[in-house]
Design a protein around this motif. Structure first.
Motif, PDB file in Angstrom:
ATOM      1  N   ALA A  43     -44.341  90.111  62.281  1.00 20.64           N
ATOM      2  CA  ALA A  43     -43.400  89.990  63.400  1.00 20.64           C
ATOM      3  C   ALA A  43     -43.232  88.539  63.835  1.00 20.64           C
ATOM      4  O   ALA A  43     -42.153  88.149  64.292  1.00 20.64           O
ATOM      5  N   TRP A  44     -44.271  87.728  63.704  1.00 24.63           N
ATOM      6  CA  TRP A  44     -44.219  86.344  64.165  1.00 24.63           C
ATOM      7  C   TRP A  44     -43.796  85.358  63.076  1.00 24.63           C
ATOM      8  O   TRP A  44     -43.810  84.141  63.282  1.00 24.63           O
ATOM      9  N   VAL A  45     -43.372  85.840  61.919  1.00 20.46           N
ATOM     10  CA  VAL A  45     -42.894  84.958  60.844  1.00 20.46           C
ATOM     11  C   VAL A  45     -41.719  84.079  61.296  1.00 20.46           C
ATOM     12  O   VAL A  45     -41.694  82.884  60.978  1.00 20.46           O
ATOM     13  N   PRO A  46     -40.729  84.587  62.023  1.00 26.26           N
ATOM     14  CA  PRO A  46     -39.651  83.687  62.473  1.00 26.26           C
ATOM     15  C   PRO A  46     -40.158  82.521  63.329  1.00 26.26           C
ATOM     16  O   PRO A  46     -39.643  81.408  63.225  1.00 26.26           O
ATOM     17  N   LEU A  47     -41.181  82.762  64.141  1.00 21.60           N
ATOM     18  CA  LEU A  47     -41.744  81.669  64.927  1.00 21.60           C
ATOM     19  C   LEU A  47     -42.433  80.652  64.018  1.00 21.60           C
ATOM     20  O   LEU A  47     -42.340  79.448  64.253  1.00 21.60           O
ATOM     21  N   GLY A  48     -43.109  81.123  62.976  1.00 18.23           N
ATOM     22  CA  GLY A  48     -43.723  80.205  62.020  1.00 18.23           C
ATOM     23  C   GLY A  48     -42.692  79.298  61.371  1.00 18.23           C
ATOM     24  O   GLY A  48     -42.898  78.088  61.228  1.00 18.23           O
ATOM     25  N   GLY A  49     -41.571  79.875  60.983  1.00 14.23           N
ATOM     26  CA  GLY A  49     -40.491  79.074  60.411  1.00 14.23           C
ATOM     27  C   GLY A  49     -39.910  78.103  61.418  1.00 14.23           C
ATOM     28  O   GLY A  49     -39.575  76.956  61.085  1.00 14.23           O
ATOM     29  N   ALA A  50     -39.776  78.550  62.656  1.00 12.35           N
ATOM     30  CA  ALA A  50     -39.253  77.669  63.708  1.00 12.35           C
ATOM     31  C   ALA A  50     -40.209  76.504  63.970  1.00 12.35           C
ATOM     32  O   ALA A  50     -39.767  75.374  64.210  1.00 12.35           O
TER      33      ALA A  50
ATOM     34  N   TRP B 196     -47.387  67.213  63.094  1.00  7.51           N
ATOM     35  CA  TRP B 196     -48.343  67.753  62.128  1.00  7.51           C
ATOM     36  C   TRP B 196     -48.997  69.023  62.656  1.00  7.51           C
ATOM     37  O   TRP B 196     -49.192  69.986  61.909  1.00  7.51           O
ATOM     38  N   LEU B 197     -49.347  69.029  63.931  1.00  2.00           N
ATOM     39  CA  LEU B 197     -49.939  70.243  64.519  1.00  2.00           C
ATOM     40  C   LEU B 197     -48.969  71.415  64.458  1.00  2.00           C
ATOM     41  O   LEU B 197     -49.356  72.543  64.113  1.00  2.00           O
ATOM     42  N   MET B 198     -47.714  71.156  64.783  1.00  2.00           N
ATOM     43  CA  MET B 198     -46.708  72.216  64.734  1.00  2.00           C
ATOM     44  C   MET B 198     -46.502  72.706  63.304  1.00  2.00           C
ATOM     45  O   MET B 198     -46.417  73.916  63.052  1.00  2.00           O
TER      46      MET B 198
ATOM     47  N   ALA C  48     -49.497  74.777  62.238  1.00  2.00           N
ATOM     48  CA  ALA C  48     -49.477  76.088  62.894  1.00  2.00           C
ATOM     49  C   ALA C  48     -48.441  77.002  62.243  1.00  2.00           C
ATOM     50  O   ALA C  48     -48.707  78.182  61.977  1.00  2.00           O
ATOM     51  N   GLY C  49     -47.258  76.470  61.974  1.00  3.41           N
ATOM     52  CA  GLY C  49     -46.213  77.262  61.319  1.00  3.41           C
ATOM     53  C   GLY C  49     -46.622  77.695  59.926  1.00  3.41           C
ATOM     54  O   GLY C  49     -46.450  78.853  59.537  1.00  3.41           O
ATOM     55  N   ALA C  50     -47.179  76.766  59.150  1.00  2.00           N
ATOM     56  CA  ALA C  50     -47.634  77.105  57.802  1.00  2.00           C
ATOM     57  C   ALA C  50     -48.782  78.108  57.866  1.00  2.00           C
ATOM     58  O   ALA C  50     -48.871  79.000  57.004  1.00  2.00           O
ATOM     59  N   GLY C  51     -49.626  77.998  58.869  1.00  2.00           N
ATOM     60  CA  GLY C  51     -50.724  78.952  59.030  1.00  2.00           C
ATOM     61  C   GLY C  51     -50.220  80.359  59.299  1.00  2.00           C
ATOM     62  O   GLY C  51     -50.730  81.333  58.723  1.00  2.00           O
ATOM     63  N   VAL C  52     -49.235  80.477  60.170  1.00  2.00           N
ATOM     64  CA  VAL C  52     -48.665  81.797  60.463  1.00  2.00           C
ATOM     65  C   VAL C  52     -48.016  82.402  59.214  1.00  2.00           C
ATOM     66  O   VAL C  52     -48.234  83.573  58.888  1.00  2.00           O
ATOM     67  N   LEU C  53     -47.243  81.595  58.506  1.00  2.00           N
ATOM     68  CA  LEU C  53     -46.562  82.094  57.301  1.00  2.00           C
ATOM     69  C   LEU C  53     -47.573  82.464  56.215  1.00  2.00           C
ATOM     70  O   LEU C  53     -47.432  83.511  55.561  1.00  2.00           O
TER      71      LEU C  53
END
Length: 161
Positions: free
Chosen positions: A118-125, A144-146, A149-154
Motif C-alpha cells: 500500500a505504501w509503494v506510491p509513497l516510496g516512489g514519491a 540521501w535520507l529520502m 527511505a524510498g528505496a527501503g520501502v520499495l
C-alpha cells in the motif's frame, strides 16, 4: 545606490524564489505519494470494524484477480466472489488474507505484505522528491535520507510480496 547592493538583493530574491518553488514541488510530490498510498493503506492499517478473511484466487484478468471469500472476523459473511484490485502480487491458486473495502466486493491484501504494498506510491514519491531536494534545494544529506527511505520501502515491498 551602488549596483553591487542591488544585484545582491536581486540574487537573494532569485535564490529565495528558487528555494520556495523547489520546496513547494518537493512537498507536493510527497503529498501526492501519501494521498495515493492512503487510499489502500487505510483499509489495511485501520482494520477495526472491517471485514477480514481469506480469498482463494481462482481467476485473474487485466483488472485484477478474484475468488471466493471466507470470513475470519466476527460478523463477516462469506462471498462467492471478491476482487483483488492489483494482480501484480497475486497468483492464481493461492490463498491470501484480505480486508474488504466498504461495500464488500473489493479486497486488499492484509498483513505486512499488504501494508508495504500500500505504501509503494509513497516510496516512489520519496525517490522522486529526493532528486528535487538535492538539485533544487541543495540539501544532499536530506536527499540521501529520502532516497534511502524510498528505496527501503520499495525493496521491502518487493521482498514481502
Amino acid at each position: 545606490m551602488p549596483s553591487g547592493v542591488r544585484s545582491s538583493r536581486g540574487g537573494s530574491a532569485l535564490r529565495f524564489a528558487r528555494y520556495a518553488a523547489m520546496g513547494t514541488v518537493a512537498v507536493l510530490i510527497l503529498i501526492a505519494g501519501v494521498w495515493a498510498s492512503w487510499g489502500t493503506a487505510q483499509h489495511v492499517m485501520l482494520t477495526k470494524g472491517r471485514e477480514r478473511g481469506t480469498v482463494e484466487v481462482t481467476r485473474c484478468a487485466d483488472d485484477g484477480c478474484s475468488g471466493p471469500y471466507a470470513p475470519l472476523s466476527p460478523g463477516s459473511q462469506p462471498r462467492a466472489k471478491v476482487v483483488l484490485d492489483d494482480s501484480v502480487a497475486v497468483e492464481k491458486g493461492r490463498t491470501y488474507t484480505v480486508v474488504l473495502k466498504p461495500g464488500g466486493r473489493e479486497a486488499v491484501r492484509a498483513g505486512p505484505a499488504g501494508i508495504l504494498y500500500a505504501w509503494v506510491p509513497l516510496g516512489g514519491a520519496l525517490l522522486l522528491a529526493s532528486v528535487v531536494v538535492a538539485g533544487g534545494l541543495l540539501r544532499t544529506r536530506l536527499a540521501w535520507l529520502m532516497a534511502l527511505a524510498g528505496a527501503g520501502v520499495l525493496t521491502a515491498a518487493f521482498v514481502a510480496l
